[in-house]
Enzyme design. Structure first.
Site, PDB file in Angstrom:
ATOM      1  N   HIS A  41      -2.956 -81.426  19.345  1.00  0.00           N
ATOM      2  CA  HIS A  41      -3.748 -80.809  18.280  1.00  0.00           C
ATOM      3  C   HIS A  41      -4.563 -79.684  18.868  1.00  0.00           C
ATOM      4  CE1 HIS A  41      -6.391 -80.443  14.816  1.00  0.00           C
ATOM      5  NE2 HIS A  41      -5.458 -81.103  14.164  1.00  0.00           N
ATOM      6  N   HIS A  77       2.483 -77.851  11.321  1.00  0.00           N
ATOM      7  CA  HIS A  77       1.293 -78.238  10.533  1.00  0.00           C
ATOM      8  C   HIS A  77       1.674 -79.475   9.708  1.00  0.00           C
ATOM      9  CE1 HIS A  77      -2.466 -77.842   8.566  1.00  0.00           C
ATOM     10  NE2 HIS A  77      -2.290 -76.753   7.839  1.00  0.00           N
ATOM     11  N   ASP A  89      -0.216 -87.136  11.912  1.00  0.00           N
ATOM     12  CA  ASP A  89       1.166 -87.191  11.429  1.00  0.00           C
ATOM     13  C   ASP A  89       2.024 -88.206  12.162  1.00  0.00           C
ATOM     14  OD1 ASP A  89       0.876 -85.194   9.492  1.00  0.00           O
ATOM     15  OD2 ASP A  89       0.956 -83.658  11.033  1.00  0.00           O
TER      16      ASP A  89
HETATM   17  N1  CMC Z   1       4.846 -82.230  22.792  1.00  0.00           N
HETATM   18  C1  CMC Z   1       5.004 -81.733  24.045  1.00  0.00           C
HETATM   19  N2  CMC Z   1       4.221 -80.788  24.570  1.00  0.00           N
HETATM   20  C2  CMC Z   1       3.228 -80.307  23.807  1.00  0.00           C
HETATM   21  C3  CMC Z   1       2.989 -80.780  22.499  1.00  0.00           C
HETATM   22  C4  CMC Z   1       3.852 -81.785  22.010  1.00  0.00           C
HETATM   23  N3  CMC Z   1       3.668 -82.274  20.756  1.00  0.00           N
HETATM   24  N4  CMC Z   1       1.941 -80.126  21.968  1.00  0.00           N
HETATM   25  C5  CMC Z   1       1.531 -79.264  22.905  1.00  0.00           C
HETATM   26  N5  CMC Z   1       2.297 -79.380  24.028  1.00  0.00           N
HETATM   27  C6  CMC Z   1       2.134 -78.658  25.292  1.00  0.00           C
HETATM   28  C7  CMC Z   1       2.515 -77.198  25.130  1.00  0.00           C
HETATM   29  O1  CMC Z   1       3.885 -76.979  25.419  1.00  0.00           O
HETATM   30  C8  CMC Z   1       1.583 -76.566  26.148  1.00  0.00           C
HETATM   31  O2  CMC Z   1       2.117 -76.812  27.424  1.00  0.00           O
HETATM   32  P1  CMC Z   1       1.911 -75.724  28.635  1.00  0.00           P
HETATM   33  O3  CMC Z   1       0.438 -75.712  28.890  1.00  0.00           O
HETATM   34  O4  CMC Z   1       2.721 -76.249  29.746  1.00  0.00           O
HETATM   35  O5  CMC Z   1       2.415 -74.422  28.081  1.00  0.00           O
HETATM   36  C9  CMC Z   1       0.300 -77.403  26.030  1.00  0.00           C
HETATM   37  O6  CMC Z   1       0.735 -78.678  25.585  1.00  0.00           O
HETATM   38  C10 CMC Z   1      -0.740 -76.830  25.080  1.00  0.00           C
HETATM   39  O7  CMC Z   1      -0.141 -76.728  23.799  1.00  0.00           O
HETATM   40  P2  CMC Z   1      -0.353 -75.514  22.808  1.00  0.00           P
HETATM   41  O8  CMC Z   1       0.934 -75.233  22.099  1.00  0.00           O
HETATM   42  O9  CMC Z   1      -1.015 -74.374  23.525  1.00  0.00           O
HETATM   43  O10 CMC Z   1      -1.414 -76.137  21.812  1.00  0.00           O
HETATM   44  P3  CMC Z   1      -1.804 -75.532  20.406  1.00  0.00           P
HETATM   45  O11 CMC Z   1      -3.222 -75.860  20.203  1.00  0.00           O
HETATM   46  O12 CMC Z   1      -1.427 -74.103  20.291  1.00  0.00           O
HETATM   47  O13 CMC Z   1      -0.851 -76.329  19.408  1.00  0.00           O
HETATM   48  C11 CMC Z   1      -0.005 -78.018  18.009  1.00  0.00           C
HETATM   49  C12 CMC Z   1      -1.250 -77.441  18.685  1.00  0.00           C
HETATM   50  C13 CMC Z   1      -0.443 -79.107  17.032  1.00  0.00           C
HETATM   51  C14 CMC Z   1       0.692 -76.907  17.190  1.00  0.00           C
HETATM   52  C15 CMC Z   1       0.935 -78.585  19.078  1.00  0.00           C
HETATM   53  O14 CMC Z   1       0.304 -79.615  19.807  1.00  0.00           O
HETATM   54  C16 CMC Z   1       2.245 -79.099  18.482  1.00  0.00           C
HETATM   55  O15 CMC Z   1       3.164 -78.318  18.272  1.00  0.00           O
HETATM   56  N6  CMC Z   1       2.344 -80.433  18.179  1.00  0.00           N
HETATM   57  C17 CMC Z   1       3.524 -80.983  17.543  1.00  0.00           C
HETATM   58  C18 CMC Z   1       3.480 -80.689  16.055  1.00  0.00           C
HETATM   59  C19 CMC Z   1       2.471 -81.553  15.334  1.00  0.00           C
HETATM   60  O16 CMC Z   1       2.401 -82.758  15.536  1.00  0.00           O
HETATM   61  N7  CMC Z   1       1.688 -80.926  14.450  1.00  0.00           N
HETATM   62  C20 CMC Z   1       0.712 -81.618  13.620  1.00  0.00           C
HETATM   63  C21 CMC Z   1      -0.679 -81.286  13.989  1.00  0.00           C
HETATM   64  S1  CMC Z   1      -1.896 -82.370  13.247  1.00  0.00           S
HETATM   65  C22 CMC Z   1      -1.823 -82.166  11.554  1.00  0.00           C
HETATM   66  C23 CMC Z   1      -1.875 -80.763  11.091  1.00  0.00           C
HETATM   67  O17 CMC Z   1      -2.656 -79.951  11.561  1.00  0.00           O
HETATM   68  O18 CMC Z   1      -1.116 -80.464  10.180  1.00  0.00           O
END
Ligand code: CMC
Length: 447
Positions: free
Chosen positions: A325, A284, A381
């Site tokens: 996201h 987050h 971010d």
């Molecule tokens: N790098 C590589 N792969 C990713 C990333 C990433 N940053 N984000 C998601 N994926 C992949 C994930 O492994 C999954 O792959 P598969 O379908 O093969 O299993 C797919 O994309 C879908 O991801 P998810 O984890 O199901 O998506 P989510 O909606 O649960 O998670 C998230 C959203 C923001 C937690 C995630 O994208 C992430 O961890 N990003 C990196 C951390 C980040 O930048 N966070 C800040 C978010 S914006 C500001 C805020 O909200 O605070």
């Protein structure tokens, strides 16, 4: 097949299926049910009537991580994740970032309308005159180790404010609520700057009422021996815009914490401390800190392709921080504004050398099948940390800066929740899959 019609839809008359409804057939019993549809949702409680036996508990929905569950009806922030749209109270984020100030935006978010001149002046006066914190807060800060993370200090000192303002427990009194809103928005920059000064062993700088919200924060952070801190107007504006961009983002993890904890009717200081805790996590608000660490670890543009390969082959273990996201499946509109603003900041501070690595990462990721297929774009971010670093903030302060801007959104969401007659204490259900009833075994008889 038995037709069971909910009382809400009974008005349509027997045998008539209302258009705004969902027909559900339970194949276990052959019974069919009509669930009213409102604003594109069905009420999960309407599922409860779906039973196999009269004493059956009834159907629930199972939705880990709230992937598809609306927990409230809100009028504050609108996001269209597919089209990359973000609006506060209907106003596009791009217009607010260009034309508004953080305090004006905070007023908008909290009150629903842009302030008149008189309302604006009164609001700015109220915030400016609540920036001081009780002297005992400094003693509390002194208890932290020199290397304590500032997010831990911020969460603790915001929670501690609860003990200074016991009247804050009267959360159903609108005037009491308003006073705590003034205090929290006004004092969070002071607490944030104190946390930084503590970690540097520097004396705390008291608020300066002659400065703007952002200018005063920069003064409390960076002032040394000068009589008055000279705020650079470009950096002051950049700081203010970054606060605007972070002000609200509907039902994210920290806002859900604010609402969830606040739903027990605890005072807003404790609820805000919980929200800060949620924001701290690397998935987050802690992501901006992780982006900078990631860019520094990559080290140079040439090493970007190898890092992208590592992300793709890690099976989700290594993430490209600042990408992806839950809601945006397109370029995060906040990231666009920040990217455009970066040049104006770098004109003053000098270019952050990590920018080249970030631009290369973005270029490669946005043309790579892995990221395109998963709709992973830069989020807020990805670029914010580069600006923060150029302005002189250490990386562990990045999530703290996020928290300062987000305080207005948390408070608006909290106040909306408190006044929402449909809300109750947040209490999700579970599907129990543990052991059946069994008798206690004395220790010596356990195998
Ligand atoms: N790098 C590589 N792969 C990713 C990333 C990433 N940053 N984000 C998601 N994926 C992949 C994930 O492994 C999954 O792959 P598969 O379908 O093969 O299993 C797919 O994309 C879908 O991801 P998810 O984890 O199901 O998506 P989510 O909606 O649960 O998670 C998230 C959203 C923001 C937690 C995630 O994208 C992430 O961890 N990003 C990196 C951390 C980040 O930048 N966070 C800040 C978010 S914006 C500001 C805020 O909200 O605070």
């Amino acid at each position: 097949m038995t037709q069971v019609t909910l009382s809400e839809t009974a008005a349509a008359g027997p045998g008539v299926v209302p258009k705004d409804s969902l027909t559900v057939i339970d194949n276990r019993t052959g019974k069919s049910y009509q669930l009213p549809v409102e604003h594109g949702t069905v009420r999960a409680m309407d599922l409860r009537q779906i039973k196999t036996e009269p004493d059956d508990f009834g159907m629930m929905s199972y939705d880990p991580a709230f992937m598809n569950t609306a927990s409230c009806r809100s009028r504050i922030t609108f996001i269209d994740g597919d089209r990359g749209i973000l609006r506060y109270r209907g106003y596009p984020i791009e217009q607010l970032a260009e034309k508004s100030s953080y305090l004006e935006t905070a007023y908008l978010i909290l009150s629903g309308e842009l302030p008149t001149k008189a309302q604006h002046d009164g609001w700015v006066f109220d915030i400016t005159h609540h920036t001081m914190v009780h002297e005992n807060v400094k003693d509390l800060m002194m208890g932290f180790r020199y290397d304590a993370h500032p997010m831990g200090m911020l969460a603790s000192t915001v929670a501690a404010l609860s003990t200074f303002y016991p009247e804050a427990k009267q959360i159903h009194d609108p005037l009491v609520r308003r006073k705590q809103i003034h205090r929290l928005i006004a004092k969070i920059p002071t607490l944030a700057a104190f946390a930084y000064r503590h970690s540097r062993g520097l004396p705390y700088v008291y608020p300066d009422n002659e400065l703007s919200f952002a200018g005063n924060f920069l003064s409390m952070m960076f002032k040394t021996t000068e009589i008055r801190y000279q705020v650079n107007p470009a950096l002051e504006r950049a700081m203010d815009v970054l606060f605007i961009l972070h002000a609200d983002h509907e039902q994210n993890c920290s806002t859900s914490a604010m609402r969830g904890v606040g739903s027990s009717y605890v005072d807003p200081y404790i609820a805000a401390a919980a929200a800060i805790g949620a924001l701290y996590g690397p998935l987050h608000g802690g992501a901006n800190e992780q982006v900078l660490r990631m860019l520094a670890d990559i080290g140079s543009r040439e090493k970007v392709p190898a890092f992208v390969k590592e992300v793709k082959e890690s099976g989700g273990e290594v993430k490209l921080m600042g990408f992806g996201h839950r809601v945006y499946k397109n370029y995060d509109p906040r990231a666009k504004v920040i990217k455009e603003m970066a040049d104006r900041v770098f004109e003053v501070t000098g270019r952050n050398p990590l920018l080249d690595i970030a631009l290369e990462l973005e270029k490669i990721a946005l043309s790579d099948e892995y990221f395109l297929k998963r709709k992973l774009y830069p989020n807020v971010d990805f670029y914010s940390g580069l600006i923060y670093q150029a302005m002189g903030f250490p990386v562990d302060m990045f999530p703290v800066l996020f928290a300062i801007g987000r305080m207005s959104g948390w408070l608006a969401q909290w106040e909306e929740m408190v006044q929402d007659k449909e809300q109750k204490i947040a209490r999700p259900r579970q599907v129990y899959l543990g052991a059946d009833k069994r008798d206690f075994v004395p220790m010596l008889k356990r195998s």
